[in-house]
Each structure stands twice: as structure tokens, then as C-alpha cells.
Write an enzyme that holds these catalytic residues in place. Sequence first.
Site, PDB file in Angstrom:
ATOM      1  CB  CYS A 148      -0.885  -0.018   1.242  1.00 57.49           C
ATOM      2  SG  CYS A 148      -1.880   1.482   1.447  1.00 57.49           S
ATOM      3  NE  ARG A 175       7.829 -13.302  16.697  1.00 61.44           N
ATOM      4  CZ  ARG A 175       8.792 -13.349  15.760  1.00 61.44           C
ATOM      5  NH1 ARG A 175       9.890 -14.028  15.983  1.00 61.44           N
ATOM      6  NH2 ARG A 175       8.642 -12.709  14.614  1.00 61.44           N
TER       7      ARG A 175
HETATM    8  N1  LIG Z   1       9.761 -10.159   4.362  1.00 64.47           N
HETATM    9  C1  LIG Z   1       9.152  -9.787   5.490  1.00 64.47           C
HETATM   10  O1  LIG Z   1       8.137  -9.099   5.467  1.00 64.47           O
HETATM   11  C2  LIG Z   1       9.701 -10.262   6.798  1.00 64.47           C
HETATM   12  C3  LIG Z   1       8.913 -10.237   7.959  1.00 64.47           C
HETATM   13  C4  LIG Z   1       9.442 -10.765   9.140  1.00 64.47           C
HETATM   14  C5  LIG Z   1      10.748 -11.244   9.144  1.00 64.47           C
HETATM   15  N2  LIG Z   1      11.495 -11.219   8.009  1.00 64.47           N
HETATM   16  C6  LIG Z   1      12.859 -11.743   7.931  1.00 64.47           C
HETATM   17  O2  LIG Z   1      12.776 -13.146   7.757  1.00 64.47           O
HETATM   18  C7  LIG Z   1      13.945 -13.755   8.268  1.00 64.47           C
HETATM   19  C8  LIG Z   1      13.565 -14.882   9.220  1.00 64.47           C
HETATM   20  O3  LIG Z   1      12.905 -14.371  10.363  1.00 64.47           O
HETATM   21  P1  LIG Z   1      12.652 -15.309  11.636  1.00 64.47           P
HETATM   22  O4  LIG Z   1      11.956 -14.470  12.634  1.00 64.47           O
HETATM   23  O5  LIG Z   1      12.018 -16.558  11.194  1.00 64.47           O
HETATM   24  O6  LIG Z   1      14.179 -15.545  12.063  1.00 64.47           O
HETATM   25  P2  LIG Z   1      14.862 -16.679  12.962  1.00 64.47           P
HETATM   26  O7  LIG Z   1      16.231 -16.187  13.288  1.00 64.47           O
HETATM   27  O8  LIG Z   1      13.972 -17.100  14.066  1.00 64.47           O
HETATM   28  O9  LIG Z   1      15.004 -17.904  11.980  1.00 64.47           O
HETATM   29  C9  LIG Z   1      16.067 -18.050  11.088  1.00 64.47           C
HETATM   30  C10 LIG Z   1      16.428 -19.517  11.038  1.00 64.47           C
HETATM   31  O10 LIG Z   1      17.418 -19.709  10.030  1.00 64.47           O
HETATM   32  C11 LIG Z   1      18.237 -20.770  10.471  1.00 64.47           C
HETATM   33  N3  LIG Z   1      19.483 -20.798   9.710  1.00 64.47           N
HETATM   34  C12 LIG Z   1      20.631 -20.125   9.943  1.00 64.47           C
HETATM   35  N4  LIG Z   1      21.564 -20.464   9.048  1.00 64.47           N
HETATM   36  C13 LIG Z   1      21.011 -21.372   8.222  1.00 64.47           C
HETATM   37  C14 LIG Z   1      21.471 -22.105   7.107  1.00 64.47           C
HETATM   38  N5  LIG Z   1      22.709 -21.963   6.641  1.00 64.47           N
HETATM   39  N6  LIG Z   1      20.619 -22.960   6.497  1.00 64.47           N
HETATM   40  C15 LIG Z   1      19.346 -23.112   6.957  1.00 64.47           C
HETATM   41  N7  LIG Z   1      18.852 -22.438   8.015  1.00 64.47           N
HETATM   42  C16 LIG Z   1      19.677 -21.587   8.637  1.00 64.47           C
HETATM   43  C17 LIG Z   1      18.412 -20.512  11.949  1.00 64.47           C
HETATM   44  O11 LIG Z   1      18.829 -21.676  12.623  1.00 64.47           O
HETATM   45  C18 LIG Z   1      17.016 -20.054  12.356  1.00 64.47           C
HETATM   46  O12 LIG Z   1      16.226 -21.114  12.831  1.00 64.47           O
HETATM   47  C19 LIG Z   1      14.738 -12.633   8.913  1.00 64.47           C
HETATM   48  O13 LIG Z   1      15.727 -12.182   7.994  1.00 64.47           O
HETATM   49  C20 LIG Z   1      13.711 -11.566   9.145  1.00 64.47           C
HETATM   50  O14 LIG Z   1      14.284 -10.277   9.199  1.00 64.47           O
HETATM   51  C21 LIG Z   1      10.994 -10.743   6.845  1.00 64.47           C
HETATM   52 ZN   LIG Z   2       8.429  -8.429  12.527  1.00 61.88          ZN
HETATM   53 ZN   LIG Z   3      -3.255   1.392  -0.415  1.00 62.05          ZN
END
Ligand SMILES: NC(=O)c1ccc[n+]([C@@H]2O[C@H](COP(=O)([O-])OP(=O)(O)OC[C@H]3O[C@@H](n4cnc5c(N)ncnc54)[C@H](O)[C@@H]3O)[C@@H](O)[C@H]2O)c1
Ligand SMILES: [Zn+2]
Ligand SMILES: [Zn+2]
Length: 369
Positions: free
Chosen positions: A106, A362
Site C-alpha cells: 500500500c 517467539r
Molecule cells: N519479508 C518480510 O516481510 C519479513 C517479515 C518478518 C521477518 N522477516 C525476515 O525473515 C527472516 C527470518 O525471520 P525469523 O523471525 O524466522 O528468524 P529466525 O532467526 O527465528 O530464523 C532463522 C532460522 O534460520 C536458520 N538458519 C541459519 N543459518 C542457516 C542455514 N545456513 N541454512 C538453513 N537455516 C539456517 C536458523 O537456525 C534459524 O532457525 C529474517 O531475515 C527476518 O528479518 C521478513
Molecule cells: Zn516483525
Molecule cells: Zn493502499
Amino acid sequence: MKIRAAVLEEFGKPLEVQEVDLAEPKAGEVLVRLVACGVCHTDLYTASGADPSGYAPTVLGHEGAGVVERVGEGVGSVATGDHVVTLFSPQCRECVHCRDQRTNLCLAIRDQQGKGLLPDGTTRLSRDGEPIRHFMGTSTFAEYTVMPEIALAKVTQDAPLDRACLFACGLSTGLGAAMNTAKVEAGSTCVVFGAGMVGLGAVAGCRLQGAEQIVCVDLSEERLELAARHGATETLRGGPDVVQQILDLTGGFGADYTFEATGLVDVMRQAVEAARMGWGLATVCGVAGKGEELRVIPRLLITGRRVAGSSFGGVKGRDQVPQLVERYLRGEIDVDSFVSHRITLDDVNRGFELMEAQDGIRSVIDFGE
Ligand SMILES: NC(=O)c1ccc[n+]([C@@H]2O[C@H](COP(=O)([O-])OP(=O)(O)OC[C@H]3O[C@@H](n4cnc5c(N)ncnc54)[C@H](O)[C@@H]3O)[C@@H](O)[C@H]2O)c1
Ligand SMILES: [Zn+2]
Ligand SMILES: [Zn+2]
């Protein structure tokens, strides 16, 4: 009114829970009493100072759920007493992107929100007359918040708010990546890299779409076990050899759909390489570090692999968050298993410590009823 809130005073320092002033909602705005709020990576990312667009002082928090206390002039879509989930990704239903099915980005309040201001360019938060900015337009590490009406999803009163809050960010992002961005088809093969909140949401999303094979990749045994409970049919430990292992598991071709949910560019590359020739789609959810780049061999694209990115899982929040919450209430998504710790607002820094230690999926702040 005076409220208690967790203020980011200085990057790299613990948040300070203190009393601040919150002004009444103006036209198009809503006063929400928070009941619960998840602690997400993005809060920590900004608090640490790593986020180049970060600002201080600000009240952090964006995974909130609560009850509408009062509405400003002209607000028609929510009323006092309604239960709402906060949206850092609003839905005005009028802009060119809201009217298009292809995106959820948006445009209505994007510029002001990016600066930590409400749509009229001012703040409702202050302290001794000095403005405090609204992080992600939400600022939900607080007893109350004032938000634009277009950034609130009204959810059924049947949903416990301490679980509904997870739909405000990570869980919807993962579910939506599978359902909206990739539009996973029944009977397909999927690979999810990362089993945090986002990756586990993607695993559940692939299952709900009817995927036949769902491979989840992570470094943590504990998280892989959780992934299996949410629908992963196979689990693999991440590392340099994992692409070959995935090819072996998928008849030498790779998967129809791959998802990256780690924020690591090397893993994003693996997601592209593990996607099938001809039509494999790699969906990137992770937020990479500043200045980092995704390296892809162009031949992989020429031979039919595609790459997509997904913000908030492509979820149009006011329309779709209530639907996802309904699916949770029907028993289709096991949200309870994501809530690892319950903390108070005063313990918000402990929420960050637990996250850094990868202790649980979480932590949820409970504000009390
Ligand atoms: N696009 C969006 O709108 C949005 C929204 C929320 C979060 N995110 C992003 O998404 C990502 C994940 O968020 P999360 O809260 O699930 O994070 P998190 O840290 O809880 O999970 C990441 C996972 O990746 C694993 N990992 C690390 N190295 C790895 C590898 N080489 N191979 C496989 N797995 C591996 C870790 O063990 C962990 O379990 C973050 O970068 C976060 O910033 C994006
Ligand atoms: Zn968030
Ligand atoms: Zn909008």
C-alpha cells in the site's frame, strides 16, 4: 494520557520502559489498548543500530494485538471494543497497489511511516513536549498506541489476542509467502530454508496449499522437529552440501517452490539453486544485511528458475489477516507451539536476549486484560 512504553533511547542500549504521553487519535486514527505483542527480529535489528533507516527516540514493537478504546473522526471500519491486529503493512483499499491483486505494498502512508510519523506528519507520542516517533507506524511495546485506521485488521473476538498477535508479522509472512507470493499448487514439492517464525509459517502454508513434499532446512534439531510437526515431510541440516541433498530428494531436479527465511544471502542463493529447472520459483523472505548482494548464475534463470521476494507474505492485511486467524481457530495452524515465552513489558529486553540465544520461537509480551 500517560502510558508506559519501551523506548529506544540510544542504538545498542537496552530499551527503557518509562512513562510517556500519548495524544488522542485524530481524524482517521484509532486508540488501541494493547493486550499482547510478539518480540520480532526487526525490533532487535533497529534497537541494535544495524538498520540504516532506524531512528531514536522511538517506541518499538510491531507484532501487536489489542482492543479498540476510542476512534477519531471519520473512522468507520472499527469501533470501540473491536479486537484488532496491528499492521506495519497497511491496506487503504484505494491506492493503485491496493486495487491490484499483484501486491500488498500500500502506498497511502508509506513515506510518513518510514520516518516514524503518523500520516499527517506528526506524532501522538511525546515526552515533556518532545516528539517520540512511531516505529513502523505501530509502536506496540506500549500499553496503548494510536494508529491509522487503515493499519488495523479487525479479527474475531473468539481469537485469543496473545496468539493472534503473531499474525501481525512473522507468521503471516511465512504463510503468505506460500499462499500469495508463490501460490503453491497441490501435489507440488517445496523446500523451506530456515525454521524460525517465518520459515515455520511457510512450512504450514505449503501444507495448507496441499504440497506433497515439504523439505525444511535449518541448523537446529529442535527447530527441525517443530517443522515436522507443522508439516515438513523431510528435514535436513543446513550447510554447503544441502543443495545436492535436495536434488537427490527430488529426482535430481530440485523443488517446484523454494523459500528462504534466514536473512542470509548465501542461503538465498541455495534457494535459487535448489529450485527446479523449467519452472522452479525461489521466494526470498529474509532481510539481508546492509550492502549485501544475492549472487545467482544467470544460466539458472535462462533454464526457467524464477526468483520472487515477499514483504509480509504479500498479505493484504485488513482482508487476509482475519481470514488467517479464522483458519487458526479452525485448527489448521498450531499457533500455540510458536509461543515459547510469556513476558511482561518490563521484561522486554529479556525478550531480545531469548531471541539472540535462539531460545524458543517467539516471546510474547502480556499486558494483562
Ligand atoms: N519479508 C518480510 O516481510 C519479513 C517479515 C518478518 C521477518 N522477516 C525476515 O525473515 C527472516 C527470518 O525471520 P525469523 O523471525 O524466522 O528468524 P529466525 O532467526 O527465528 O530464523 C532463522 C532460522 O534460520 C536458520 N538458519 C541459519 N543459518 C542457516 C542455514 N545456513 N541454512 C538453513 N537455516 C539456517 C536458523 O537456525 C534459524 O532457525 C529474517 O531475515 C527476518 O528479518 C521478513
Ligand atoms: Zn516483525
Ligand atoms: Zn493502499
